[in-house]
Design a protein around this motif. Structure first.
Motif, PDB file in Angstrom:
ATOM      1  N   SER A  36       0.836  -1.200   0.000  1.00 54.16           N
ATOM      2  CA  SER A  36       0.000   0.000   0.000  1.00 54.16           C
ATOM      3  C   SER A  36       0.873   1.254   0.000  1.00 54.16           C
ATOM      4  CB  SER A  36      -0.908   0.018   1.233  1.00 54.16           C
ATOM      5  OG  SER A  36      -1.604   1.244   1.318  1.00 54.16           O
ATOM      6  N   PRO A  37       0.701   2.156  -0.987  1.00 56.99           N
ATOM      7  CA  PRO A  37       1.497   3.380  -1.024  1.00 56.99           C
ATOM      8  C   PRO A  37       1.172   4.331   0.120  1.00 56.99           C
ATOM      9  CG  PRO A  37       0.474   2.922  -3.162  1.00 56.99           C
ATOM     10  CD  PRO A  37      -0.192   2.038  -2.147  1.00 56.99           C
ATOM     11  N   SER A  38      -0.065   4.278   0.602  1.00 57.60           N
ATOM     12  CA  SER A  38      -0.503   5.128   1.714  1.00 57.60           C
ATOM     13  C   SER A  38      -1.588   4.345   2.445  1.00 57.60           C
ATOM     14  CB  SER A  38      -1.042   6.469   1.197  1.00 57.60           C
ATOM     15  OG  SER A  38      -1.388   7.317   2.245  1.00 57.60           O
ATOM     16  N   SER A  39      -1.184   3.657   3.500  1.00 57.79           N
ATOM     17  CA  SER A  39      -2.042   2.651   4.114  1.00 57.79           C
ATOM     18  C   SER A  39      -3.212   3.238   4.895  1.00 57.79           C
ATOM     19  CB  SER A  39      -1.203   1.772   5.044  1.00 57.79           C
ATOM     20  OG  SER A  39      -2.012   0.834   5.727  1.00 57.79           O
ATOM     21  N   PHE A  40      -4.328   2.515   4.867  1.00 57.12           N
ATOM     22  CA  PHE A  40      -5.506   2.873   5.652  1.00 57.12           C
ATOM     23  C   PHE A  40      -5.352   2.438   7.113  1.00 57.12           C
ATOM     24  CE2 PHE A  40      -7.147   3.328   1.442  1.00 57.12           C
ATOM     25  CZ  PHE A  40      -8.188   4.237   1.535  1.00 57.12           C
ATOM     26  N   LYS A  41      -4.217   1.856   7.437  1.00 61.84           N
ATOM     27  CA  LYS A  41      -3.994   1.420   8.816  1.00 61.84           C
ATOM     28  C   LYS A  41      -3.975   2.612   9.768  1.00 61.84           C
ATOM     29  CE  LYS A  41      -1.121  -1.627  11.640  1.00 61.84           C
ATOM     30  NZ  LYS A  41       0.097  -2.453  11.722  1.00 61.84           N
ATOM     31  N   ILE A  42      -3.727   3.782   9.237  1.00 64.62           N
ATOM     32  CA  ILE A  42      -3.740   4.986  10.076  1.00 64.62           C
ATOM     33  C   ILE A  42      -5.100   5.196  10.747  1.00 64.62           C
ATOM     34  CG2 ILE A  42      -4.424   6.541   8.181  1.00 64.62           C
ATOM     35  CD1 ILE A  42      -2.587   8.636   9.408  1.00 64.62           C
TER      36      ILE A  42
ATOM     37  N   GLU B 259      -6.928   2.783  11.911  1.00 68.28           N
ATOM     38  CA  GLU B 259      -7.182   1.689  12.854  1.00 68.28           C
ATOM     39  C   GLU B 259      -6.306   1.772  14.096  1.00 68.28           C
ATOM     40  OE1 GLU B 259      -9.070  -1.854  10.179  1.00 68.28           O
ATOM     41  OE2 GLU B 259      -7.032  -2.132  10.903  1.00 68.28           O
ATOM     42  N   GLN B 260      -5.766   2.951  14.349  1.00 71.28           N
ATOM     43  CA  GLN B 260      -4.905   3.118  15.513  1.00 71.28           C
ATOM     44  C   GLN B 260      -5.636   2.727  16.798  1.00 71.28           C
ATOM     45  OE1 GLN B 260      -2.421   6.811  15.647  1.00 71.28           O
ATOM     46  NE2 GLN B 260      -3.615   7.313  13.830  1.00 71.28           N
ATOM     47  N   ASN B 261      -4.925   2.021  17.648  1.00 67.32           N
ATOM     48  CA  ASN B 261      -5.394   1.654  18.997  1.00 67.32           C
ATOM     49  C   ASN B 261      -6.551   0.659  19.005  1.00 67.32           C
ATOM     50  OD1 ASN B 261      -3.505   3.425  20.287  1.00 67.32           O
ATOM     51  ND2 ASN B 261      -4.847   5.133  19.756  1.00 67.32           N
ATOM     52  N   ILE B 262      -6.907   0.089  17.852  1.00 71.75           N
ATOM     53  CA  ILE B 262      -7.938  -0.961  17.857  1.00 71.75           C
ATOM     54  C   ILE B 262      -7.293  -2.269  18.315  1.00 71.75           C
ATOM     55  CG2 ILE B 262      -9.451  -2.390  16.433  1.00 71.75           C
ATOM     56  CD1 ILE B 262     -10.083   0.009  14.756  1.00 71.75           C
ATOM     57  N   ALA B 263      -7.791  -2.816  19.416  1.00 69.48           N
ATOM     58  CA  ALA B 263      -7.240  -4.062  19.964  1.00 69.48           C
ATOM     59  C   ALA B 263      -8.043  -5.282  19.535  1.00 69.48           C
ATOM     60  CB  ALA B 263      -7.194  -3.985  21.495  1.00 69.48           C
ATOM     61  N   LYS B 264      -9.371  -5.108  19.379  1.00 72.93           N
ATOM     62  CA  LYS B 264     -10.218  -6.266  19.061  1.00 72.93           C
ATOM     63  C   LYS B 264     -11.502  -5.797  18.381  1.00 72.93           C
ATOM     64  CE  LYS B 264     -10.683  -9.243  22.391  1.00 72.93           C
ATOM     65  NZ  LYS B 264     -11.188  -9.889  23.642  1.00 72.93           N
TER      66      LYS B 264
ATOM     67  N   THR C   5       6.770  10.178  13.157  1.00 68.21           N
ATOM     68  CA  THR C   5       7.786   9.202  12.765  1.00 68.21           C
ATOM     69  C   THR C   5       7.139   7.932  12.218  1.00 68.21           C
ATOM     70  OG1 THR C   5       9.242  10.034  14.521  1.00 68.21           O
ATOM     71  CG2 THR C   5       9.770   7.879  13.564  1.00 68.21           C
ATOM     72  N   PRO C   6       7.513   7.499  11.017  1.00 71.97           N
ATOM     73  CA  PRO C   6       6.901   6.300  10.438  1.00 71.97           C
ATOM     74  C   PRO C   6       7.041   5.080  11.349  1.00 71.97           C
ATOM     75  CG  PRO C   6       8.154   7.487   8.770  1.00 71.97           C
ATOM     76  CD  PRO C   6       8.454   8.142  10.086  1.00 71.97           C
ATOM     77  N   ASN C   7       5.927   4.415  11.588  1.00 68.17           N
ATOM     78  CA  ASN C   7       5.904   3.216  12.410  1.00 68.17           C
ATOM     79  C   ASN C   7       4.827   2.297  11.862  1.00 68.17           C
ATOM     80  OD1 ASN C   7       5.205   1.299  14.522  1.00 68.17           O
ATOM     81  ND2 ASN C   7       6.387   2.572  15.938  1.00 68.17           N
ATOM     82  N   LYS C   8       5.264   1.240  11.192  1.00 70.20           N
ATOM     83  CA  LYS C   8       4.311   0.358  10.515  1.00 70.20           C
ATOM     84  C   LYS C   8       3.381  -0.334  11.506  1.00 70.20           C
ATOM     85  CE  LYS C   8       5.053  -1.809   6.045  1.00 70.20           C
ATOM     86  NZ  LYS C   8       5.827  -2.802   5.245  1.00 70.20           N
ATOM     87  N   GLU C   9       3.914  -0.728  12.636  1.00 64.82           N
ATOM     88  CA  GLU C   9       3.099  -1.434  13.622  1.00 64.82           C
ATOM     89  C   GLU C   9       1.988  -0.538  14.160  1.00 64.82           C
ATOM     90  OE1 GLU C   9       3.186  -4.685  14.437  1.00 64.82           O
ATOM     91  OE2 GLU C   9       4.566  -4.742  12.736  1.00 64.82           O
ATOM     92  N   LYS C  10       2.298   0.718  14.422  1.00 66.47           N
ATOM     93  CA  LYS C  10       1.303   1.649  14.954  1.00 66.47           C
ATOM     94  C   LYS C  10       0.410   2.232  13.866  1.00 66.47           C
ATOM     95  CE  LYS C  10       3.842   3.247  19.054  1.00 66.47           C
ATOM     96  NZ  LYS C  10       4.389   4.458  19.747  1.00 66.47           N
ATOM     97  N   GLY C  11       0.834   2.091  12.610  1.00 71.16           N
ATOM     98  CA  GLY C  11       0.044   2.642  11.507  1.00 71.16           C
ATOM     99  C   GLY C  11       0.126   4.148  11.431  1.00 71.16           C
ATOM    100  N   VAL C  12       1.284   4.725  11.766  1.00 75.98           N
ATOM    101  CA  VAL C  12       1.459   6.179  11.704  1.00 75.98           C
ATOM    102  C   VAL C  12       2.628   6.516  10.781  1.00 75.98           C
ATOM    103  CG1 VAL C  12       0.486   6.586  13.984  1.00 75.98           C
ATOM    104  CG2 VAL C  12       2.949   6.172  13.769  1.00 75.98           C
ATOM    105  N   GLY C  13       2.670   7.781  10.348  1.00 79.34           N
ATOM    106  CA  GLY C  13       3.713   8.196   9.411  1.00 79.34           C
ATOM    107  C   GLY C  13       3.572   7.521   8.062  1.00 79.34           C
ATOM    108  N   THR C  14       2.335   7.162   7.712  1.00 73.41           N
ATOM    109  CA  THR C  14       2.094   6.356   6.507  1.00 73.41           C
ATOM    110  C   THR C  14       2.423   7.072   5.206  1.00 73.41           C
ATOM    111  OG1 THR C  14      -0.221   7.034   6.667  1.00 73.41           O
ATOM    112  CG2 THR C  14       0.350   4.883   7.566  1.00 73.41           C
ATOM    113  N   THR C  15       2.424   8.411   5.214  1.00 75.95           N
ATOM    114  CA  THR C  15       2.761   9.169   4.006  1.00 75.95           C
ATOM    115  C   THR C  15       3.895  10.151   4.309  1.00 75.95           C
ATOM    116  OG1 THR C  15       0.383   9.024   3.494  1.00 75.95           O
ATOM    117  CG2 THR C  15       1.697  10.339   2.022  1.00 75.95           C
ATOM    118  N   ASN C  16       4.684   9.836   5.306  1.00 75.40           N
ATOM    119  CA  ASN C  16       5.824  10.662   5.685  1.00 75.40           C
ATOM    120  C   ASN C  16       7.034  10.242   4.852  1.00 75.40           C
ATOM    121  OD1 ASN C  16       7.937  12.021   6.880  1.00 75.40           O
ATOM    122  ND2 ASN C  16       7.517  11.325   8.957  1.00 75.40           N
TER     123      ASN C  16
END
Length: 529
Positions: free
Chosen positions: A121-127, A129-134, A441-452
């Motif tokens: 994904s060039p710019s993920s939608f995971k941003i 879903e931050q903090n979703i545990a279940k 700061t880009p962090n794939k696990e947290k889903g942040v910095g997706t277009t940084n």
């Protein structure tokens, strides 16, 4: 550069043809829309890009919708409640997908589970879903979402995650159907007002009315999208009667178009920021020469000099034709999280910019290639050329590499540029979305910095944005984000240029509700009353 202005005679001569072409539609009510940029994919979870999202949200509905002013309202979820870390959504009874199958809680579970599994994904939608545990299906019409901590932004984030059919998406790969399959129409089944018919790349995309849509029937039986990258060519197609509505006609022609009795022009101020990103990842950076192998953008003084060289007001007046607002931050005030202290832009100061370059060790400047799309944003290549001239004036000899949007984004995402011009529209209407996407700061696990893609990193900024996300007090959250915005701008983390104003031109008899996020959605285009 070839002029994009249209002659008065051509406009008047085509007016009658416009009326005849529109009347020729009869009762079929087909709509033909000229898009300025073709989508990169039909997969609603592949690329968080406006040309993609505006079409995917015509085929698919999210749990929560955002109206034209980005205010949340019920959509596939009729209601919701929040208690601590738990959100409970009650789904709309009787809602169906375009294949006639019923919407269930399992479709929501599948959709949210798929997001991080979409590859490349060039710019993920995971941003979103931050903090979703279940995510759990409590019963066929009840979904429970548990977050890792109190997270008030969950509701607005849900508006960016359209719900897919678990049944139609069943496949052999982790994400169910692949992006390639969805681009071909396989598995492209949603609950939106229209359903997918076909996509001929470079030519046309066809949707038709969804007979199973749960809401009011949309105005059009069929919607045909035609990608036409050149603004003058889009208007020529409108005047010839080949299309009914166009995105972003040439700014040079707006005054003329607004006077034409057979046309209708709609403008809308948007939250889309046009900005310049500067590579701050390390000494190894492409396209820069004359620095002895150093990356000059690691020095704040150089970034400040680049900003001081820009005459934003002149750029808006002369290049944008007034269809923009100069920007001093990445989201217009008074939107949530924008700082009231960053409303007015700084005046350009060429001499101070030169002095800063000298102090940073570059008295003779250096050379740079600025990457930019050609046809993605309003006057994007012209804006880039103007910036190049302004920077060259202070000794940063700049040339522009303006390419087709698809090529530009591929280059940007592979870090081929030391500096690039791009845009970002904030889907949630809050600063957290912009900062989490562009500067955290880009962090794939947290889903942040997706277009940084500048890979800017500032721990203090990261902490402020993270702290804001847990504040249940909207006012306090906005204050924290305003602090983060001020910190980022003081560090020249990115260079804001202007906020775009959206413009649509269309045949008389058609109306559109302009959206703050600039999306051209068929459900917002109607026969004028």
């Amino acid at each position: 550069m070839r002029s994009q202005s249209l002659g008065r005679a051509a406009l008047l001569g085509a007016a009658a043809a416009v009326a005849m072409a529109w009347s020729g539609h009869g009762m079929a009510r087909d709509l033909v829309v000229a898009l300025k940029t073709e989508p990169t994919s039909m997969d609603p979870q592949y690329h968080a890009l406006t040309p993609n999202i505006q079409l995917s949200q015509t085929l698919f509905d999210p749990l929560v919708c955002s109206d034209a002013e980005l205010v949340s309202k019920p959509c596939l979820a009729e209601s919701w409640t929040n208690s601590g870390n738990t959100w409970t959504f009650k789904l709309r009874a009787g809602a169906k997908f375009s294949d006639g199958s019923p919407l269930t809680a399992q479709d929501v579970v599948f959709t949210l589970d798929r997001v991080p599994k979409v590859p490349n994904s060039p710019s993920s939608f995971k941003i979103y879903e931050q903090n979703i545990a279940k995510v759990e299906a409590v019963d066929p019409l009840t979904v429970r979402i548990t977050t890792s901590k109190p997270y008030p932004l969950l509701l607005t984030n849900m508006a960016s995650l359209p719900i897919m059919s678990a049944k139609a998406m069943a496949g052999s790969v982790p994400e169910g159907r692949t992006t390639t399959e969805l681009n071909a129409g396989t598995g492209l089944v949603g609950t939106g007002p229209y359903r997918f018919v076909s996509w001929k790349r470079g030519s046309e995309i066809v949707f038709e009315r969804n007979p199973h849509y749960w809401g009011p029937a949309p105005a059009w039986d069929k919607v045909i999208y035609r990608p036409i990258g050149n603004p003058a060519a889009r208007v020529a197609a409108l005047l010839a009667g080949d299309v009914d509505l166009v995105e972003d006609p040439p700014t040079d022609d707006l005054a003329r178009l607004q006077k034409e009795p057979k046309l209708n022009v709609v403008t809308k101020a948007s939250n889309r920021i046009i900005y310049v990103a500067l590579d701050q990842n390390g000494e190894q950076t492409p396209t820069i020469q004359g620095t002895g192998g150093k990356n000059p953008f690691l020095d704040k003084r150089v970034r400040e000099a680049m900003s001081l060289a820009i005459d934003r007001q002149a750029l808006v007046d002369r290049i944008m034709g007034g269809v923009a607002t100069p920007a001093a931050q990445l989201l217009p005030y008074p939107m949530a999280g924008a700082s009231k202290n960053l409303i007015k832009v700084a005046k350009p100061d060429v001499e101070k910019a030169k002095a800063l370059l000298k102090a940073a060790g570059y008295p003779d400047g250096f050379s740079l290639v600025l990457g930019a799309p050609n046809g993605r944003y309003i006057n994007d290549s012209k804006v880039a050329q103007t910036l190049a001239a302004m920077w060259t004036r202070i000794g940063v000899k700049t040339t522009v590499d303006a390419t087709a949007p698809a090529v530009f984004f591929k280059n940007r995402d592979s870090y081929a540029y030391s500096a690039y011009l791009a845009g970002w529209g904030t889907a949630t209407g809050e600063m957290s979305n912009t900062l989490n996407s562009l500067l955290v700061t880009p962090n794939k696990e947290k889903g942040v910095g997706t277009t940084n893609r500048s890979r800017y990193s500032n721990k203090a900024l990261d902490q402020l944005v993270e702290d804001s996300a847990t504040s249940l007090d909207a006012g306090r959250r906005a204050e924290i984000l305003a602090q983060a915005s001020e910190l980022a701008m003081a560090d020249y983390a990115a260079l804001p240029i202007h906020f775009e104003h959206s413009v649509w031109a269309m045949k008389k008899g058609i109306g559109i509700v302009g959206r703050a996020d600039q999306m051209t959605m068929a459900q917002y285009i109607t026969l004028a009353k």
